[in-house]
Motif scaffolding. Structure first.
Motif, PDB file in Angstrom:
ATOM      1  N   HIS A  22       0.828  -1.203   0.000  1.00  0.00           N
ATOM      2  CA  HIS A  22       0.000   0.000   0.000  1.00  0.00           C
ATOM      3  C   HIS A  22       0.858   1.247   0.000  1.00  0.00           C
ATOM      4  CE1 HIS A  22      -3.643  -2.249   0.565  1.00  0.00           C
ATOM      5  NE2 HIS A  22      -3.081  -2.931   1.520  1.00  0.00           N
ATOM      6  N   SER A  23       1.998   1.184   0.716  1.00  0.00           N
ATOM      7  CA  SER A  23       2.899   2.340   0.693  1.00  0.00           C
ATOM      8  C   SER A  23       4.273   1.817   1.069  1.00  0.00           C
ATOM      9  CB  SER A  23       2.438   3.416   1.660  1.00  0.00           C
ATOM     10  OG  SER A  23       3.001   3.230   2.924  1.00  0.00           O
ATOM     11  N   ALA A  24       5.221   2.721   1.239  1.00  0.00           N
ATOM     12  CA  ALA A  24       6.593   2.277   1.504  1.00  0.00           C
ATOM     13  C   ALA A  24       6.691   1.501   2.805  1.00  0.00           C
ATOM     14  CB  ALA A  24       7.509   3.494   1.552  1.00  0.00           C
ATOM     15  N   SER A  25       5.821   1.822   3.781  1.00  0.00           N
ATOM     16  CA  SER A  25       5.959   1.133   5.063  1.00  0.00           C
ATOM     17  C   SER A  25       4.738   0.306   5.401  1.00  0.00           C
ATOM     18  CB  SER A  25       6.199   2.157   6.173  1.00  0.00           C
ATOM     19  OG  SER A  25       5.042   2.950   6.315  1.00  0.00           O
ATOM     20  N   CYS A  26       3.883  -0.005   4.417  1.00  0.00           N
ATOM     21  CA  CYS A  26       2.665  -0.749   4.715  1.00  0.00           C
ATOM     22  C   CYS A  26       2.478  -1.857   3.708  1.00  0.00           C
ATOM     23  CB  CYS A  26       1.469   0.210   4.688  1.00  0.00           C
ATOM     24  SG  CYS A  26      -0.071  -0.620   4.965  1.00  0.00           S
ATOM     25  N   GLU A  28       0.434  -5.789   2.911  1.00  0.00           N
ATOM     26  CA  GLU A  28      -0.581  -6.755   3.326  1.00  0.00           C
ATOM     27  C   GLU A  28      -0.285  -8.091   2.658  1.00  0.00           C
ATOM     28  OE1 GLU A  28      -4.511  -5.434   2.636  1.00  0.00           O
ATOM     29  OE2 GLU A  28      -5.401  -7.282   3.410  1.00  0.00           O
ATOM     30  N   LEU A  91      -1.216  -7.717   8.121  1.00  0.00           N
ATOM     31  CA  LEU A  91      -1.038  -6.341   7.650  1.00  0.00           C
ATOM     32  C   LEU A  91       0.079  -5.732   8.485  1.00  0.00           C
ATOM     33  CD1 LEU A  91      -2.237  -3.951   5.990  1.00  0.00           C
ATOM     34  CD2 LEU A  91      -3.574  -3.403   7.975  1.00  0.00           C
ATOM     35  N   ILE A  93       2.221  -2.520   9.279  1.00  0.00           N
ATOM     36  CA  ILE A  93       2.331  -1.076   9.111  1.00  0.00           C
ATOM     37  C   ILE A  93       3.521  -0.650   9.946  1.00  0.00           C
ATOM     38  CG2 ILE A  93       1.133   1.122   9.260  1.00  0.00           C
ATOM     39  CD1 ILE A  93      -1.443  -0.475   9.614  1.00  0.00           C
ATOM     40  N   GLY A  94       4.584  -0.240   9.256  1.00  0.00           N
ATOM     41  CA  GLY A  94       5.776   0.181   9.976  1.00  0.00           C
ATOM     42  C   GLY A  94       5.447   1.339  10.893  1.00  0.00           C
ATOM     43  N   SER A  95       5.966   1.338  12.106  1.00  0.00           N
ATOM     44  CA  SER A  95       5.778   2.358  13.132  1.00  0.00           C
ATOM     45  C   SER A  95       4.397   2.323  13.776  1.00  0.00           C
ATOM     46  CB  SER A  95       6.029   3.764  12.611  1.00  0.00           C
ATOM     47  OG  SER A  95       4.872   4.263  11.976  1.00  0.00           O
ATOM     48  N   LEU A  96       3.450   1.501  13.317  1.00  0.00           N
ATOM     49  CA  LEU A  96       2.185   1.359  14.049  1.00  0.00           C
ATOM     50  C   LEU A  96       2.098  -0.025  14.672  1.00  0.00           C
ATOM     51  CD1 LEU A  96      -0.824   3.002  12.217  1.00  0.00           C
ATOM     52  CD2 LEU A  96      -0.076   3.358  14.530  1.00  0.00           C
TER      53      LEU A  96
ATOM     54  N   VAL B   2       8.338   8.193  10.683  1.00  0.00           N
ATOM     55  CA  VAL B   2       7.012   8.334  10.102  1.00  0.00           C
ATOM     56  C   VAL B   2       6.152   9.201  11.014  1.00  0.00           C
ATOM     57  CG1 VAL B   2       5.034   7.039   9.362  1.00  0.00           C
ATOM     58  CG2 VAL B   2       7.298   6.069   9.125  1.00  0.00           C
ATOM     59  N   LYS B   4       2.438  10.220  12.246  1.00  0.00           N
ATOM     60  CA  LYS B   4       1.082   9.674  12.222  1.00  0.00           C
ATOM     61  C   LYS B   4       0.116  10.769  12.640  1.00  0.00           C
ATOM     62  CE  LYS B   4       2.743   6.597  15.049  1.00  0.00           C
ATOM     63  NZ  LYS B   4       4.109   6.065  14.974  1.00  0.00           N
ATOM     64  N   GLU B 121       7.557  10.236   5.806  1.00  0.00           N
ATOM     65  CA  GLU B 121       6.290   9.683   5.350  1.00  0.00           C
ATOM     66  C   GLU B 121       5.190  10.048   6.337  1.00  0.00           C
ATOM     67  OE1 GLU B 121       6.448   5.517   4.899  1.00  0.00           O
ATOM     68  OE2 GLU B 121       4.310   5.406   4.454  1.00  0.00           O
ATOM     69  N   ILE B 123       1.280   9.154   7.698  1.00  0.00           N
ATOM     70  CA  ILE B 123       0.156   8.204   7.697  1.00  0.00           C
ATOM     71  C   ILE B 123      -1.042   8.943   8.274  1.00  0.00           C
ATOM     72  CG2 ILE B 123      -0.726   6.041   8.599  1.00  0.00           C
ATOM     73  CD1 ILE B 123       1.989   4.976   8.791  1.00  0.00           C
ATOM     74  N   VAL B 509      -7.217  -0.608   5.579  1.00  0.00           N
ATOM     75  CA  VAL B 509      -6.526   0.236   4.618  1.00  0.00           C
ATOM     76  C   VAL B 509      -7.561   0.746   3.620  1.00  0.00           C
ATOM     77  CG1 VAL B 509      -4.672   0.318   2.959  1.00  0.00           C
ATOM     78  CG2 VAL B 509      -4.494  -1.196   4.902  1.00  0.00           C
ATOM     79  N   GLN B 512      -5.967   4.025  -1.896  1.00  0.00           N
ATOM     80  CA  GLN B 512      -4.738   4.810  -1.911  1.00  0.00           C
ATOM     81  C   GLN B 512      -4.559   5.483  -3.260  1.00  0.00           C
ATOM     82  OE1 GLN B 512      -3.064   5.003   0.876  1.00  0.00           O
ATOM     83  NE2 GLN B 512      -4.467   3.510   1.747  1.00  0.00           N
ATOM     84  N   LEU B 518      -0.621   7.648   3.203  1.00  0.00           N
ATOM     85  CA  LEU B 518      -1.320   6.378   3.427  1.00  0.00           C
ATOM     86  C   LEU B 518      -2.575   6.644   4.256  1.00  0.00           C
ATOM     87  CD1 LEU B 518      -1.134   3.221   3.355  1.00  0.00           C
ATOM     88  CD2 LEU B 518       0.112   3.382   5.486  1.00  0.00           C
TER      89      LEU B 518
END
Lengths: 188, 573
Positions: A22-26, A28, A91, A93-96, B2, B4, B121, B123, B509, B512, B518
């Protein structure tokens, strides 16, 4: 972008792995198992009804037939809603955090979300199951008291049980994102 | 790193303005609480935020700008919004802009004093403000209290929204210098029924407290503490249940406000449980008294008791003969059999003595079912205990006799082998006996050994009967406990407003577009029904079989009396 590849599970059934970025850090990753076959459903239903008809012929009680229909319906609903898992997805998600979802054949979805602070690593482990050695992917959770310790192991893809080649693909995808959190500068 | 941004979904269609919320620097995330619209005076905004910060203890500040342009993008507006960043200096200054009805917003940050100039980035996480505000996060049961601060980052977000309630109290109809958009900005929601109930509850609680204090004063009076009565109260399970319910009423009627979520849920659970209990009890009572069913019940009680006594007599006649082909010792058999038959005869006479009064007693006792279904079940259990009192007596006689025999046998067996039990050292020592001691001992040992099968058979039969009665009573008590401890209010809340009891969150998600941040939707993952019952179970007064299976079997073998269902607070013997 999405791509789908076919693999086999530990018991030989065909499964499909679908990857979406979905993105650079996400990312699935979804593993879809085989759907419920019509012939196994008909076979089970016919077996139950033959047995019920046999009992009816012996006992001359029509309650047996209604009970058999009732049992078949309830059993089917329970199987579809609680037992048959269609798709298991991950899934990241980087940083989440990491979210693990199991979708059942009746449409029910059961989700667990693990925050990134609790995730120590994602690894492939071996396990001895009966007479076989199988590989499984698992998330290691950090022990808050001990920085080197592991407090819990969360196994993934337990119902579809992919083989090592599929697991390596998933492992590589996860490690790309998990690796980003180590290289990112920590904010004070 | 990142960035958020947690954006409330209710503000998606708001007019342009500036974003206020909380910046959590450890997690590099911004929780947006509301949008302040133009025109505003920056000094007044800062004053307002200072007041909010003082009241809620949440560090609310201006985080960035929001521009919702229905037509083409206006260049002058974007410059104006950037200039605002210098007035409300915040690091980093977040700029979100939405064009027309597009779902894909553009989000950028302005960092003036940044050490790393690279593009980070972003989110964008949408959340439902109303649900997150009311939700209560349940951490997994194995996390201890001190780990709670650093364990969950999500709990910081839930906490922020929940504590900023006062920010959501002003709506757009208020005449104030600041115009906000949040979930309640179309009008503050309130319920008339809830307000009326709150007003009515204060005098109701005071009345209830007064009545309860009278009642507990009567219960504690000296009259009821004399020996036969106090023994009776402790044995009847109805009194235990009534005492338990009295305690519950005291908890509800206390005027101290509930400190935290757990206490509030506990009070609500007790209230709903009491209400449903009394409703079911009144339903049962109306069913019993219609068509005089209670009269029929009283009429069948005596014949049932007679029938049970006759069956017992048949059983004893069978034991006195050759039960299951076993050969009994005739003399002992006759003695024991006649003894128990005489008891049954006495019992039948007492029952027949009471028979004219049974209907009246039952009629008045049945009225107490209006106190609750649990009380009615306890009364049933007590009636069963009273009707099978003779089985209990037989069990005690048989057990004591068997126990005596077993102890005698074990002691004489030691004598037979030339050993003795040393009470001082609590062990078996060798001992030299005189000849006459050995002679008498061996004789007694042989007598006891050959009489063992008869006593053992009587013991076995009466223990099985007693266990049957105990199992029936145990099942009734299990049902009563289940009704007592089930958290009905929490279960109904989980069914109807599942977002209030949260086990965690789940992310979805959304669509996009390349180049845009994101987009994720954060939804609340409700607690499972099993988790709800486990977290909010009400404590009960009984503890389940306190003996393990092994110790129970050992007690049965040795002939010690067993009381498998014990209540907390009773002395352990």
């Amino acid at each position: 972008m999405a791509e789908e590849r076919r693999f086999r599970s530990a018991s030989g059934a065909p499964i499909a792995l679908r990857r979406r970025q979905h993105s650079a850090s996400c990312r699935e990753l979804a593993v879809r198992g085989p759907r419920l076959q019509l012939r196994s459903l008909s076979a089970a239903t016919s077996a139950v009804w033959l047995a019920a008809y046999g009992l009816f012929a012996l006992s001359e009680n029509s309650m047996v037939l209604s009970a058999a229909i009732f049992i078949t319906l309830i059993g089917l609903i329970i199987y579809l809603h609680f037992v048959k898992i269609d798709q298991e997805s991950l899934l990241v998600i980087g940083s989440l955090g990491i979210q693990v979802t199991s979708s059942y054949a009746s449409g029910k979805e059961s989700t667990t979300f693990i925050e990134m602070g609790q995730v120590k690593d994602v690894v492939i482990n071996e396990a001895i199951h009966m007479q076989k050695v199988i590989y499984y992917l698992c998330i290691l959770l950090q022990d808050p008291d001990d920085p080197q310790g592991v407090s819990e192991v969360v196994p993934l893809f337990q119902s579809s049980k992919p083989r090592l080649d599929c697991l390596i693909e998933v492992y590589k995808s996860c490690q790309e994102i998990l690796g980003q959190r180590k290289t990112a500068p920590q904010s004070s | 790193m990142v960035l958020k941004v947690f954006f409330p979904s209710c503000c998606s269609s708001a007019d342009s303005g500036i974003l206020i919320g909380r910046w959590i620097s450890e997690q590099n995330s911004a929780v947006i609480l509301a949008v302040v619209h133009f025109p505003f005076i920056p000094v007044q905004v800062k004053q307002y935020l200072g007041e909010v910060q003082r009241v809620t203890k949440v560090s609310v500040s201006v985080l960035g700008s929001w521009s919702n342009s229905k037509q083409e993008k206006e260049e002058s507006l974007s410059e104006f919004l950037e200039d605002l960043g210098t007035i409300f200096c915040h690091e980093p200054w977040i700029q979100i802009s939405k064009e027309g009805d597009s779902k894909f917003w553009s989000c950028s940050t302005l960092q003036k004093h940044s050490k790393n100039p690279q593009e980070e980035e972003i989110i964008l996480v949408y959340y439902d403000q109303h649900k997150v505000m009311l939700s209560h996060l349940h951490p997994p049961l194995d996390t201890a209290g001190q780990r709670a601060e650093d364990a969950s980052k999500l709990s910081a977000i839930f906490d922020t929204v929940a504590r900023s309630r006062v920010l959501f109290m002003t709506d757009r109809y208020d005449e104030g210098p600041i115009k906000l958009t949040h979930w309640q900005s179309d009008g503050v929601e309130a319920s008339i029924i809830v307000e009326l109930m709150k007003q009515a509850s204060v005098p109701a609680c005071m009345l209830l407290t007064f009545l309860l204090s009278l009642l507990s004063g009567i219960c504690r009076s000296r009259v009821l503490k004399f020996w036969p009565l106090s023994f009776l109260w402790s044995k009847l399970s109805t009194c235990e249940q009534l005492g338990h319910r009295l305690q519950h009423l005291q908890i509800i009627s206390s005027n101290k406000k509930a400190q935290n979520q757990n206490q509030l849920m506990r009070k609500a659970n007790i209230f709903v449980s009491l209400l449903i209990d009394v409703a079911l009890g009144i339903l049962l009572m109306s069913w019993l008294y219609r068509k005089n069913r209670i009269g029929h019940l009283a009429d069948t009680l005596i014949p049932v008791a007679d029938h049970v006594a006759e069956e017992l007599q048949d059983l004893l006649q069978w034991l006195m003969g050759a039960p299951a082909g076993l050969k009994m010792n005739r003399a002992l058999d006759q003695v024991l059999g006649r003894f128990f038959l005489y008891h049954i005869h006495l019992w039948i006479s007492y029952i027949h003595l009471l028979s004219p009064f049974i209907e009246m007693i039952l009629w008045y006792v049945g009225l107490s079912a209006c106190l609750g279904l649990t009380v009615a079940l306890c009364i049933l259990s007590d009636i069963i205990a009273l009707l099978t009192f003779h089985i209990y007596c037989f069990y005690v006689y048989g057990a004591r006799l068997y126990c005596l025999k077993i102890y005698g046998l074990s002691s004489l067996w030691r004598l037979f082998r030339g050993k003795k039990w040393n009470v001082l050292r609590q062990r078996v020592d060798s001992c030299s006996y005189d000849l006459d001691q050995l002679f008498i001992g061996t004789l007694l040992f042989t007598i006891l050994l050959f009489l063992l099968p008869t006593t053992a058979l009587y013991y076995l039969v009466f223990t099985l009967l007693r266990l049957l009665v105990v199992i029936v009573q145990g099942l009734i008590h299990l049902l009563v406990d289940m009704i007592d401890s089930l958290p009905l209010y929490s279960l109904i809340l989980r069914l109807c407003r599942s977002y209030r009891l949260a086990a965690g969150v789940k992310f979805r998600v959304l669509e996009q577009q390349d180049g845009k941040p994101l987009r994720l939707l954060m939804q609340i993952n409700p607690l499972s029904y099993g988790g709800v019952v486990q977290t909010y179970r009400l404590p009960t007064y009984s503890c389940y079989p306190r003996d393990s299976w092994a110790s129970l079997c050992k007690k049965l073998f040795l002939g010690e009396l067993i009381y498998p269902w014990k209540h907390k607070g009773e002395k352990q013997n």
